[in-house]
Design a protein around this motif. Structure first.
Motif, PDB file in Angstrom:
ATOM      1  N   MET A 119      90.314   8.056  23.078  1.00  0.00           N
ATOM      2  CA  MET A 119      90.267   9.166  24.033  1.00  0.00           C
ATOM      3  C   MET A 119      88.949   9.210  24.798  1.00  0.00           C
ATOM      4  SD  MET A 119      93.090  10.863  24.166  1.00  0.00           S
ATOM      5  CE  MET A 119      92.479  12.344  24.951  1.00  0.00           C
ATOM      6  N   ALA A 158      98.541  16.107  23.853  1.00  0.00           N
ATOM      7  CA  ALA A 158      97.145  16.184  23.414  1.00  0.00           C
ATOM      8  C   ALA A 158      96.270  15.238  24.225  1.00  0.00           C
ATOM      9  CB  ALA A 158      97.051  15.858  21.926  1.00  0.00           C
ATOM     10  N   CYS A 159      96.783  14.051  24.516  1.00  0.00           N
ATOM     11  CA  CYS A 159      96.028  13.080  25.319  1.00  0.00           C
ATOM     12  C   CYS A 159      95.885  13.567  26.761  1.00  0.00           C
ATOM     13  CB  CYS A 159      96.715  11.724  25.288  1.00  0.00           C
ATOM     14  SG  CYS A 159      96.701  10.905  23.675  1.00  0.00           S
ATOM     15  N   HIS A 175      95.701  16.541  27.761  1.00  0.00           N
ATOM     16  CA  HIS A 175      94.731  17.643  27.788  1.00  0.00           C
ATOM     17  C   HIS A 175      93.354  17.219  27.285  1.00  0.00           C
ATOM     18  CE1 HIS A 175      98.479  19.975  28.193  1.00  0.00           C
ATOM     19  NE2 HIS A 175      97.717  20.924  28.708  1.00  0.00           N
ATOM     20  N   ASN A 176      93.192  15.911  27.109  1.00  0.00           N
ATOM     21  CA  ASN A 176      91.906  15.363  26.670  1.00  0.00           C
ATOM     22  C   ASN A 176      91.404  16.059  25.403  1.00  0.00           C
ATOM     23  OD1 ASN A 176      89.709  13.621  26.823  1.00  0.00           O
ATOM     24  ND2 ASN A 176      88.488  15.074  28.021  1.00  0.00           N
ATOM     25  N   ASN A 177      92.298  16.139  24.411  1.00  0.00           N
ATOM     26  CA  ASN A 177      91.985  16.797  23.145  1.00  0.00           C
ATOM     27  C   ASN A 177      92.049  15.766  22.017  1.00  0.00           C
ATOM     28  OD1 ASN A 177      91.903  18.349  20.798  1.00  0.00           O
ATOM     29  ND2 ASN A 177      93.052  20.044  21.714  1.00  0.00           N
ATOM     30  N   PRO A 178      90.945  15.063  21.756  1.00  0.00           N
ATOM     31  CA  PRO A 178      90.961  14.002  20.743  1.00  0.00           C
ATOM     32  C   PRO A 178      91.357  14.487  19.354  1.00  0.00           C
ATOM     33  CG  PRO A 178      88.986  13.862  22.097  1.00  0.00           C
ATOM     34  CD  PRO A 178      89.638  15.170  22.423  1.00  0.00           C
ATOM     35  N   ALA A 179      90.900  15.678  18.966  1.00  0.00           N
ATOM     36  CA  ALA A 179      91.206  16.189  17.626  1.00  0.00           C
ATOM     37  C   ALA A 179      92.707  16.404  17.465  1.00  0.00           C
ATOM     38  CB  ALA A 179      90.436  17.481  17.377  1.00  0.00           C
ATOM     39  N   ALA A 180      93.340  16.992  18.477  1.00  0.00           N
ATOM     40  CA  ALA A 180      94.783  17.226  18.412  1.00  0.00           C
ATOM     41  C   ALA A 180      95.553  15.909  18.456  1.00  0.00           C
ATOM     42  CB  ALA A 180      95.220  18.136  19.554  1.00  0.00           C
TER      43      ALA A 180
END
Length: 213
Positions: free
Chosen positions: A97, A182-183, A185-190
């Motif tokens: 990410m 999740a990708c 929204h640029n949310n690595p944790a999710a």
């Protein structure tokens, strides 16, 4: 840059792996060195080395009095493999990410749509693998990606069963959708959390199949 040469043993190992993954060589089948060497028109030395390679990769088990056989995976093997896959693939997408680009995301979205409309199991399997590889490919840790590929190869012969499931349930596509969101929204944790959940879910399905055989 040095290039590792492809030896006869490497080529033979690849051929044997294809026979295992296609089901031509089944779980528990003996790999008789002499017969296989004759079948492939090679000496027994590179065939012996090829079998050793497959043993190291977890596809073959060598017994002292029985010789080499195609390794049969049991429920504990599946648990170990998929727990490792979940950890490694979760980390791969997390790292990826940081370097994700719009072209890769667009391709992943396209493959996701194509997978949703595909009806042929082999094509579904190709799209499924491509979807994951696209989302991991920006990970800069190449050893991590090699480890993921090695674990996949240990269970590749069972993937036909999982590909058939793709046409029977929307669960895989729903899980892919959550990873993709999740990708996007640029949310690595999710992305990591959803990938871990997805891989463990696939492992449970495969384990149920093996236990029911």
């Amino acid at each position: 840059m040095s290039v590792t040469p492809i030896t006869t043993a490497n080529l033979l190992a690849r051929q044997l792996k294809n026979l295992i993954n296609s089901g031509s060589l089944k779980d528990g089948d003996r790999l008789i060195e002499r017969d296989l060497a004759s079948q492939f028109s090679v000496s027994r030395i590179p065939m012996r080395e090829a079998i050793r390679q497959l043993e190291q990769e977890g596809l073959v088990k060598v017994y002292r009095n029985r010789g080499a056989v195609v390794k049969t995976l049991d429920a504990s093997d599946i648990d170990e493999i998929y727990q490792l896959r979940a950890l490694l693939e979760g980390e791969a997408i997390f790292q990826s990410m940081n370097y994700m680009d719009t072209e890769t995301m667009a391709r992943a979205e396209l493959v996701h749509r194509l997978l949703g409309s595909a009806s042929e199991p082999t094509q579904q399997g190709l799209y499924n693998r491509e979807f994951h590889e696209l989302l991991y490919r920006r990970c800069k840790n190449h050893r991590l990606l090699e480890m993921i590929n090695g674990l996949r190869e240990q269970i590749e012969r069972y993937e036909l069963f999982q590909r058939r499931l793709l046409s029977d349930t929307l669960k895989f596509q729903d899980e892919h959708e959550q990873i993709l969101i999740a990708c996007q929204h640029n949310n690595p944790a999710a992305a990591r959390e959803n990938t871990v959940s997805h891989i463990l879910s696939a492992g449970e399905i495969l384990k149920s199949y093996l236990l029911s055989r």
